[in-house]
Design an enzyme around this catalytic site. Structure first.
Site, PDB file in Angstrom:
ATOM      1  N   ASP A 187      41.832  38.170  36.246  1.00 24.54           N
ATOM      2  CA  ASP A 187      40.894  39.214  36.696  1.00 24.54           C
ATOM      3  C   ASP A 187      41.072  39.550  38.166  1.00 24.54           C
ATOM      4  O   ASP A 187      40.130  39.975  38.825  1.00 24.54           O
ATOM      5  CB  ASP A 187      39.436  38.793  36.435  1.00 24.54           C
ATOM      6  CG  ASP A 187      39.220  38.321  35.015  1.00 24.54           C
ATOM      7  OD1 ASP A 187      39.598  39.067  34.093  1.00 24.54           O
ATOM      8  OD2 ASP A 187      38.689  37.212  34.817  1.00 24.54           O
ATOM      9  N   GLU A 188      42.295  39.374  38.684  1.00 23.19           N
ATOM     10  CA  GLU A 188      42.514  39.618  40.113  1.00 23.19           C
ATOM     11  C   GLU A 188      42.800  41.078  40.436  1.00 23.19           C
ATOM     12  O   GLU A 188      42.877  41.449  41.610  1.00 23.19           O
ATOM     13  CB  GLU A 188      43.696  38.768  40.634  1.00 23.19           C
ATOM     14  CG  GLU A 188      43.531  37.286  40.448  1.00 23.19           C
ATOM     15  CD  GLU A 188      44.212  36.783  39.185  1.00 23.19           C
ATOM     16  OE1 GLU A 188      44.371  35.565  39.032  1.00 23.19           O
ATOM     17  OE2 GLU A 188      44.591  37.632  38.337  1.00 23.19           O
ATOM     18  N   GLY A 189      42.976  41.898  39.416  1.00 23.68           N
ATOM     19  CA  GLY A 189      43.309  43.296  39.665  1.00 23.68           C
ATOM     20  C   GLY A 189      44.780  43.603  39.441  1.00 23.68           C
ATOM     21  O   GLY A 189      45.330  44.503  40.073  1.00 23.68           O
ATOM     22  N   LYS A 190      45.403  42.874  38.523  1.00 22.85           N
ATOM     23  CA  LYS A 190      46.833  43.071  38.264  1.00 22.85           C
ATOM     24  C   LYS A 190      47.122  44.475  37.752  1.00 22.85           C
ATOM     25  O   LYS A 190      48.151  45.059  38.069  1.00 22.85           O
ATOM     26  CB  LYS A 190      47.334  42.037  37.244  1.00 22.85           C
ATOM     27  CG  LYS A 190      47.360  40.609  37.769  1.00 22.85           C
ATOM     28  CD  LYS A 190      47.948  39.643  36.743  1.00 22.85           C
ATOM     29  CE  LYS A 190      47.085  39.471  35.519  1.00 22.85           C
ATOM     30  NZ  LYS A 190      45.772  38.863  35.804  1.00 22.85           N
ATOM     31  N   GLY A 213      43.074  41.859  30.187  1.00 25.07           N
ATOM     32  CA  GLY A 213      42.181  42.981  30.448  1.00 25.07           C
ATOM     33  C   GLY A 213      42.535  43.639  31.760  1.00 25.07           C
ATOM     34  O   GLY A 213      42.178  43.141  32.822  1.00 25.07           O
ATOM     35  N   HIS A 214      43.281  44.730  31.702  1.00 20.89           N
ATOM     36  CA  HIS A 214      43.734  45.407  32.914  1.00 20.89           C
ATOM     37  C   HIS A 214      43.069  46.772  33.017  1.00 20.89           C
ATOM     38  O   HIS A 214      43.230  47.618  32.137  1.00 20.89           O
ATOM     39  CB  HIS A 214      45.266  45.550  32.902  1.00 20.89           C
ATOM     40  CG  HIS A 214      45.981  44.236  32.947  1.00 20.89           C
ATOM     41  ND1 HIS A 214      47.328  44.091  32.693  1.00 20.89           N
ATOM     42  CD2 HIS A 214      45.519  42.990  33.220  1.00 20.89           C
ATOM     43  CE1 HIS A 214      47.660  42.820  32.801  1.00 20.89           C
ATOM     44  NE2 HIS A 214      46.585  42.146  33.119  1.00 20.89           N
ATOM     45  N   GLN A 265      46.708  37.091  32.322  1.00 22.79           N
ATOM     46  CA  GLN A 265      45.978  35.890  32.743  1.00 22.79           C
ATOM     47  C   GLN A 265      46.451  35.463  34.142  1.00 22.79           C
ATOM     48  O   GLN A 265      46.674  36.317  34.976  1.00 22.79           O
ATOM     49  CB  GLN A 265      46.104  34.766  31.711  1.00 22.79           C
ATOM     50  CG  GLN A 265      45.407  35.045  30.380  1.00 22.79           C
ATOM     51  CD  GLN A 265      46.278  35.832  29.437  1.00 22.79           C
ATOM     52  OE1 GLN A 265      47.439  35.536  29.224  1.00 22.79           O
ATOM     53  NE2 GLN A 265      45.702  36.853  28.847  1.00 22.79           N
ATOM     54  N   ARG A 286      32.090  39.455  29.188  1.00 24.56           N
ATOM     55  CA  ARG A 286      31.370  38.283  29.686  1.00 24.56           C
ATOM     56  C   ARG A 286      31.241  38.319  31.212  1.00 24.56           C
ATOM     57  O   ARG A 286      32.155  38.742  31.913  1.00 24.56           O
ATOM     58  CB  ARG A 286      32.089  36.991  29.277  1.00 24.56           C
ATOM     59  CG  ARG A 286      31.964  36.649  27.811  1.00 24.56           C
ATOM     60  CD  ARG A 286      32.663  35.344  27.488  1.00 24.56           C
ATOM     61  NE  ARG A 286      34.106  35.437  27.668  1.00 24.56           N
ATOM     62  CZ  ARG A 286      34.938  34.426  27.428  1.00 24.56           C
ATOM     63  NH1 ARG A 286      34.477  33.256  27.039  1.00 24.56           N
ATOM     64  NH2 ARG A 286      36.240  34.578  27.589  1.00 24.56           N
ATOM     65  N   SER A 305      39.989  49.182  46.899  1.00 23.22           N
ATOM     66  CA  SER A 305      39.119  49.777  45.881  1.00 23.22           C
ATOM     67  C   SER A 305      39.909  49.820  44.585  1.00 23.22           C
ATOM     68  O   SER A 305      41.135  49.622  44.589  1.00 23.22           O
ATOM     69  CB  SER A 305      38.666  51.183  46.287  1.00 23.22           C
ATOM     70  OG  SER A 305      39.497  52.173  45.717  1.00 23.22           O
TER      71      SER A 305
END
Length: 428
Positions: A13-16, A40-41, A222, A301, A413
């Protein structure tokens, strides 16, 4: 020009998605090399939000070759649904711009059912219940149905029988009804025509791209701390997420990966169970989560939030093979009077400068913090160093020192162009 592998260097979830999309403007081919549709991108382009789980992020750019490598476990139903969803947003995906590795293992409905049954028990680890783990188990157990198997239905009955001899025993063990071979064959018969056109020899496509001096971008899912070997086991994913997997998961040699970019959030988040030394179960954690919109793209989640953990990122830069980082969501820290960074641990009162592999020790470690002055000015949308507050720059520089890796990109952003380029990874 160097080929680039992009990996998450925390717990995901780092913004890949945004960074890969931004880099794909400089690439000719974008490759997913591990994981499944548990990724999830989120991309925000000209005010339009695209949410991808299985498809490479570069697929939303015209003229790019998108590749799903053999290291990915592919749910063909999820793949067709995602293609249709993007089509509704004006993104056309055809066999001309997407190829799926013929030797990729498939996720079937029985995998999703087994995953959900396990997560409903006492040994739940917080998976997305999408069948990823069970599919990888079948792959290494040499009983998986692969994409290429959909080309010849005469061979499928024997393969399905072998698969079900294992799965029906598992289903009995979790109290589920056995599944018939006819049911599985009917499912495969229904989905095959929808995906067969995309299936091909990915390794050859990538070798041809190499010979033509095309630039290849490898996109991980991931993150390193969820790596099945190097992550916080057993609260991990079922594949290797480090940069070395980009070669094995796509069929190219390791020398073809010229630069490894680790994506790092300016603070830390985690979804699901497992250790989290710098987690803030207080107003700080709530503030980070609210400002950062920390909800899973795939699961919805709420993410656990905490201060930046330099010990963890320094370690993932080593195990992940990171050459430089892309620091994201710096703007979420705007307005904090002071910001803490985890710079070390103690374990039973003794100092420790790395995360141990033992789960019991991981749960027992205590963080050691350094306090850094915050800033009141906004960094949101900044596109140059000159637009950043002095204390924000000091924060970034201190992170570089603590993790022993330079910042190559800085994201301010979710918008594609709100990115400060310090060093172009494609230049190596």
């Amino acid at each position: 020009m160097a080929n680039v592998a992009v990996i998450g260097a925390q717990w995901g979830d780092e913004g890949k998605g945004k960074i890969v999309d931004w880099l794909s403007a400089r690439a000719d081919v974008v490759v997913r090399f591990q994981g499944g549709h548990n990724a999830g991108h989120t991309l925000v382009i000209d005010g339009v939000t695209y949410k991808l789980s299985l498809l490479p992020s570069g697929v939303v750019r015209k003229g790019k070759q998108a590749v799903i490598g053999n290291g990915v476990v592919v749910d063909p139903w999820a793949l067709t649904a995602e293609i249709e969803k993007l089509k509704g947003q004006g993104v056309e995906i055809t066999p001309d711009n997407l190829i799926v590795a013929e030797n990729a293992a498939l996720i079937l409905p029985l995998h999703r059912e087994l995953d959900a049954a396990r997560e409903a028990g006492a040994d739940a680890i917080g998976t997305t219940k999408r069948g990823i783990g069970p599919a990888y188990e079948d792959k290494v157990g040499r009983r998986a149905i692969r994409a290429v198997d959909l080309k010849d239905f005469s061979t499928l009955p024997a393969k399905v029988a072998r698969l079900l001899s294992h799965h029906n025993a598992l289903r009995r063990g979790v109290g589920a009804e056995e599944i018939s071979a006819d049911t599985v064959l009917a499912q495969l018969t229904e989905i095959a025509p929808k995906v067969l056109g995309f299936i091909g020899p990915v390794w050859k496509v990538l070798d041809d791209a190499r010979k033509a001096s095309k630039r290849i971008l490898f996109e991980g899912a991931q993150a390193v701390l969820l790596d099945v070997d190097h992550g916080t086991y057993p609260f991990v994913t079922s594949s290797n997420t480090v940069a070395g997997q980009a070669a094995a998961g796509s069929g190219i040699g390791p020398r073809q990966i010229g630069y490894v970019l680790g994506i790092v959030k300016a603070y830390t988040t985690r979804v699901g169970e497992g250790p989290f030394p710098s987690e803030q179960k207080n107003d700080v954690g709530e503030r980070l989560g609210t400002r950062g919109a920390e909800f899973g793209t795939v699961t919805g989640r709420k993410r656990r939030c905490g201060w930046f953990d330099a010990v963890l990122v320094r370690q993932t830069c080593v195990t992940g093979g990171v050459d430089g980082i892309a620091l994201t969501k710096l703007d979420v820290l705007d307005g904090f009077d002071e910001i803490k960074v985890c710079v070390g641990y103690t374990l039973h009162g003794k100092p420790l400068d790395y995360l141990p592999a033992d789960a019991v020790e991981q749960a027992a470690i205590e963080p050691v913090y350094e306090t850094i002055p915050g800033w009141s000015e906004s960094t949101k949308g900044a596109r140059s160093w000159a637009e950043l507050p002095a204390n924000a720059i000091k924060y970034v520089r201190r992170i570089e020192e603590l993790i022993d890796a330079p910042v190559a990109l800085l994201s301010t952003s979710p918008e594609r162009e709100d990115t400060i380029l310090v060093h172009d990874p494609f230049l190596g």
